[in-house]
Scaffold this motif. Structure first.
Motif, short mmCIF file in Angstrom:
data_model
loop_
_atom_site.label_atom_id
_atom_site.label_comp_id
_atom_site.label_asym_id
_atom_site.label_seq_id
_atom_site.Cartn_x
_atom_site.Cartn_y
_atom_site.Cartn_z
N ILE A 34 0.90 -1.20 -0.01
CA ILE A 34 -0.05 -0.12 -0.04
C ILE A 34 0.85 1.32 0.12
O ILE A 34 0.46 2.19 -0.57
N ALA A 35 2.03 1.35 0.56
CA ALA A 35 2.76 2.33 0.51
C ALA A 35 3.33 2.56 -0.76
O ALA A 35 3.20 3.68 -1.27
N GLY A 49 -0.03 7.23 4.27
CA GLY A 49 -0.88 6.16 4.05
C GLY A 49 -0.81 5.00 5.19
O GLY A 49 -1.57 4.52 5.48
N LEU A 50 0.57 4.78 5.36
CA LEU A 50 0.68 3.54 6.24
C LEU A 50 0.32 4.00 7.59
O LEU A 50 -0.19 3.10 8.18
N ILE A 51 0.51 5.26 7.91
CA ILE A 51 0.09 5.74 9.27
C ILE A 51 -1.47 5.65 9.29
O ILE A 51 -2.15 5.21 10.34
N MET A 52 -2.25 6.13 8.40
CA MET A 52 -3.65 6.20 8.39
C MET A 52 -4.19 4.98 8.46
O MET A 52 -5.36 4.55 9.36
N VAL A 53 -3.53 3.92 7.67
CA VAL A 53 -4.23 2.51 7.54
C VAL A 53 -4.01 1.87 8.78
O VAL A 53 -5.07 1.24 9.62
N LEU A 54 -2.83 1.90 9.71
CA LEU A 54 -2.61 1.35 10.70
C LEU A 54 -3.46 2.00 12.05
O LEU A 54 -4.14 1.47 12.81
N LEU A 55 -3.67 3.44 11.71
CA LEU A 55 -4.50 3.99 12.92
C LEU A 55 -6.02 3.77 12.80
O LEU A 55 -6.75 3.35 13.76
N LEU A 56 -6.43 3.66 11.43
CA LEU A 56 -7.82 3.37 11.41
C LEU A 56 -8.03 1.72 11.76
O LEU A 56 -9.36 1.47 12.28
N LYS A 57 -7.17 1.06 11.58
CA LYS A 57 -7.43 -0.51 11.69
C LYS A 57 -7.32 -0.54 13.27
O LYS A 57 -8.25 -1.30 13.71
#
Length: 251
Positions: free
Chosen positions: A85-86, A117-125
């Motif tokens: 995804i990154a 994107g990585l930060i937001m994906v992990l935060l949302l998950k």
């Protein structure tokens, strides 16, 4: 059954860091056939998360435990899909055409969009998992990785591989077809029904719609998929699955 079990092992070896396919001959055809069992391997990954959640639930606050569950998922999969995804986000942000996007995606360096994107994906998950009602948490932990790996089956079955120089993802995409799609979809449907009842069928329907959107987008923007695209789709659908569980199953 022996051949199917070997394909399960191949799927497990590709999707996780565990050496479960030693001494097995790996060919592009066998890799493609193993796609049928990607959702099943997702269920096994989820089962490991459920066991960890049960073992540590009495000792750790939920916020800490859910963070550890996400870290365990990342460790078990070798961060394979996060890398995808990154790379995809960097490519889409910086490339003006398909060739430019693919060139940026091949660069091992992570740019600003990839990092965000990585930060937001992990935060949302993490936040989504933390807010899943406790009575549905085990079901969500099982269903999330299953759905995330199902979307790889869909994209590989209905899209073409677009890197002319080839790659690992090409072995799956070039040899995936109706069999892999049917087995993977039945696995996801059964998982949804068993874990969430009739609402699980609705969840699968919504996830299926998201897969159709991804197919249309990647076909229009790239003309097909790559290994990074498959990994990125997994991360996106895992997040979406938790959000849908929140929306559909919460009181």
């Amino acid at each position: 059954m022996k051949r199917e079990w070997q394909e399960v092992r191949l799927a497990g070896a590709f999707l996780t860091v565990f050496p479960v396919a030693r001494n097995l001959e790996t060919t592009p055809e066998r890799l493609g056939r193993s796609l049928a069992f990607f959702p099943a391997v997702g269920l096994l990954i989820g089962l490991g998360l459920v066991v960890l959640n049960w073992a540590l639930g009495a000792f750790l606050p939920r916020a800490v435990l859910d963070c550890l569950l996400i870290l365990t998922l990342i460790a078990a999969t070798g961060a394979l899909h996060l890398d995808g995804i990154a790379d995809l986000l960097d490519g889409l942000a910086g490339g003006k055409d398909r060739e430019g996007i693919l060139r940026i995606m091949k660069d091992s360096r992570v740019g600003a969009m990839g990092a965000v994107g990585l930060i937001m994906v992990l935060l949302l998950k993490y936040l989504s998992l933390y807010n899943v009602p406790e009575e549905f948490k085990s079901a969500a932990l099982l269903f999330m990785p299953c759905a995330g790996r199902w979307v790889q089956v869909v994209l590989a079955s209905f899209c073409r591989y677009i890197r002319p120089e080839g790659g690992t993802g090409g072995a799956f995409v070039d040899h995936a077809g109706e069999r892999e799609f049917l087995i993977g979809t039945v696995t996801l449907l059964l998982a949804g029904l068993v874990l969430f009842g009739l609402k699980g069928i609705f969840l699968v329907f919504l996830i299926g719609l998201s897969a159709m959107v991804l197919i249309r987008f990647f076909e229009a923007r790239l003309g097909g998929v790559t290994g990074d695209v498959l990994g990125a789709a997994t991360e996106a659908v895992e997040v979406l699955t938790l959000l849908l569980v929140l929306a559909v199953m919460s009181p």
